[in-house]
Design a protein around this motif. Structure first.
Motif, PDB file in Angstrom:
ATOM      1  N   UNK A   1      33.446  76.620  72.602  1.00 39.16           N
ATOM      2  CA  UNK A   1      33.450  76.398  74.049  1.00 39.16           C
ATOM      3  C   UNK A   1      32.240  77.092  74.658  1.00 39.16           C
ATOM      4  N   UNK A   2      31.728  76.487  75.717  1.00 35.59           N
ATOM      5  CA  UNK A   2      30.631  77.101  76.471  1.00 35.59           C
ATOM      6  C   UNK A   2      31.090  77.238  77.919  1.00 35.59           C
ATOM      7  N   UNK A   3      31.045  78.465  78.428  1.00 38.24           N
ATOM      8  CA  UNK A   3      31.498  78.776  79.779  1.00 38.24           C
ATOM      9  C   UNK A   3      30.289  79.161  80.619  1.00 38.24           C
ATOM     10  N   UNK A   4      30.095  78.491  81.737  1.00 40.00           N
ATOM     11  CA  UNK A   4      28.992  78.814  82.631  1.00 40.00           C
ATOM     12  C   UNK A   4      29.304  78.254  84.016  1.00 40.00           C
ATOM     13  N   UNK A   5      28.281  78.160  84.861  1.00 44.86           N
ATOM     14  CA  UNK A   5      28.475  77.693  86.236  1.00 44.86           C
ATOM     15  C   UNK A   5      27.445  76.633  86.600  1.00 44.86           C
ATOM     16  N   UNK A   6      27.742  75.920  87.674  1.00 43.73           N
ATOM     17  CA  UNK A   6      26.808  74.950  88.264  1.00 43.73           C
ATOM     18  C   UNK A   6      26.453  73.810  87.317  1.00 43.73           C
ATOM     19  N   UNK A   7      27.383  73.403  86.456  1.00 43.13           N
ATOM     20  CA  UNK A   7      27.100  72.284  85.555  1.00 43.13           C
ATOM     21  C   UNK A   7      27.066  70.978  86.346  1.00 43.13           C
ATOM     22  N   UNK A   8      25.940  70.292  86.259  1.00 40.47           N
ATOM     23  CA  UNK A   8      25.761  69.018  86.964  1.00 40.47           C
ATOM     24  C   UNK A   8      26.308  67.859  86.130  1.00 40.47           C
ATOM     25  N   UNK A   9      26.505  66.734  86.785  1.00 38.76           N
ATOM     26  CA  UNK A   9      27.132  65.582  86.149  1.00 38.76           C
ATOM     27  C   UNK A   9      26.418  65.155  84.869  1.00 38.76           C
ATOM     28  N   UNK A  10      25.137  64.860  84.967  1.00 39.75           N
ATOM     29  CA  UNK A  10      24.440  64.276  83.824  1.00 39.75           C
ATOM     30  C   UNK A  10      24.321  65.237  82.634  1.00 39.75           C
ATOM     31  N   UNK A  11      23.901  66.494  82.834  1.00 40.40           N
ATOM     32  CA  UNK A  11      23.849  67.403  81.682  1.00 40.40           C
ATOM     33  C   UNK A  11      25.219  67.597  81.024  1.00 40.40           C
ATOM     34  N   UNK A  12      26.268  67.704  81.842  1.00 39.33           N
ATOM     35  CA  UNK A  12      27.608  67.900  81.277  1.00 39.33           C
ATOM     36  C   UNK A  12      28.071  66.645  80.541  1.00 39.33           C
TER      37      UNK A  12
ATOM     38  N   UNK B   1      33.029  79.246  89.039  1.00 40.52           N
ATOM     39  CA  UNK B   1      32.226  79.590  90.211  1.00 40.52           C
ATOM     40  C   UNK B   1      31.069  80.513  89.833  1.00 40.52           C
ATOM     41  N   UNK B   2      29.890  80.181  90.300  1.00 40.80           N
ATOM     42  CA  UNK B   2      28.697  80.997  90.071  1.00 40.80           C
ATOM     43  C   UNK B   2      28.943  82.425  90.579  1.00 40.80           C
TER      44      UNK B   2
END
Length: 272
Positions: free
Chosen positions: A201-212, A231-232
């Motif tokens: 699993x990768x946990x982060x913030x601000x993932x946009x539609x296309x990269x995700x 949340x960032x």
């Protein structure tokens, strides 16, 4: 023992060396006179109207924030702009402003390190190593005991302060999770890093539609992690207590407080 703003700035740069900052970043002292005495420091992720008012109300001589107020170039600090208005309020109140941003992300006991440790990741190591041992962007490691993606997401929801956006997950609820990669703040630049691709699993913030979307589609072909978007602000707020403890140890007698004001920009979410 008394400390000047110059003393405190030097301590901050020992804890979070400016050499660790990314080239595009703008950490360091924003406003304040180096000889002014510092007896109280207030920490927040963001310098916004509410946290600036809070710092002034608690009598802080210095506001230390994670996100630089002047990250991008400005041509005016007139008080009909919010940045100008904030700086004017701080200056008139005798409260200096200092930012520790990517230089606080990469260090041991920095933003991602604290996030990983609080989540229960054992011996977290940088995803992308820095120049000094143990430093670098993001963290990756193993959980003490395997869990499922759904249970891990619920653990995150308890660990992090509540926000409107909550915890968003891409993956099956029952997916087995042992290896966790994470990056406090915006981390989509690491989506294709080998250490991230090898994690469960990768946990982060601000993932946009296309990269995700692309990351999940590629995972279906060649394997890759489930994604958790948090949340960032919340992912970075966890670090403030550790930073406060470090400052108290280095500056005996100085009062160090931590803001609990939510500066996540989203106020509510509507669902059908």
């Amino acid at each position: 023992m008394s400390f000047s703003l110059n003393d405190v700035t030097r301590v901050a740069h020992d804890l979070w060396p400016l050499s660790g900052a990314s080239g595009w970043d703008a950490p360091g002292l924003v406003t304040g006179r180096s000889t002014d005495p510092i007896s109280a420091i207030h920490l927040a992720v963001d310098a916004v109207s509410d946290t600036v008012d809070e710092a002034i109300a608690v009598g802080a001589d210095l506001m230390l924030v994670h996100h630089p107020l002047l990250l991008r170039g400005v041509v005016t600090v007139a008080e009909d702009t919010y940045k100008g208005a904030l700086l004017a309020r701080l200056i008139r109140s005798g409260c200096a402003l200092l930012a520790a941003h990517t230089n606080a992300d990469v260090v041991v006991d920095g933003v991602s390190d604290v996030f990983a440790t609080r989540l229960g990741v054992l011996d977290p190591q940088p995803i992308e190593a820095g120049t000094d041992p143990g430093t670098g962007i993001g963290r990756v490691g193993r959980l003490a005991e395997p869990t499922t993606l759904g249970v891990l997401a619920r653990r995150l929801a308890v660990l992090l302060p509540a926000t409107a956006s909550g915890v968003r997950v891409a993956g099956d609820y029952g997916d087995a999770i042992t290896t966790v990669a994470l990056c406090g703040g915006a981390g989509d630049s690491l989506l294709r890093h080998p250490a991230v691709l090898a994690a469960d699993v990768y946990i982060t913030s601000d993932l946009r539609h296309h990269p995700a979307s692309e990351a999940r589609e590629q995972a279906g072909v060649a394997g890759g992690p489930a994604l958790v978007d948090v949340s960032h602000w919340a992912s970075e707020w966890l670090w403030l207590d550790t930073a406060a403890a470090q400052l108290r140890a280095a500056l005996p007698g100085v009062t160090v407080t931590v803001s609990e004001i939510r500066t996540d920009p989203w106020d509510f979410v509507v669902t059908q």
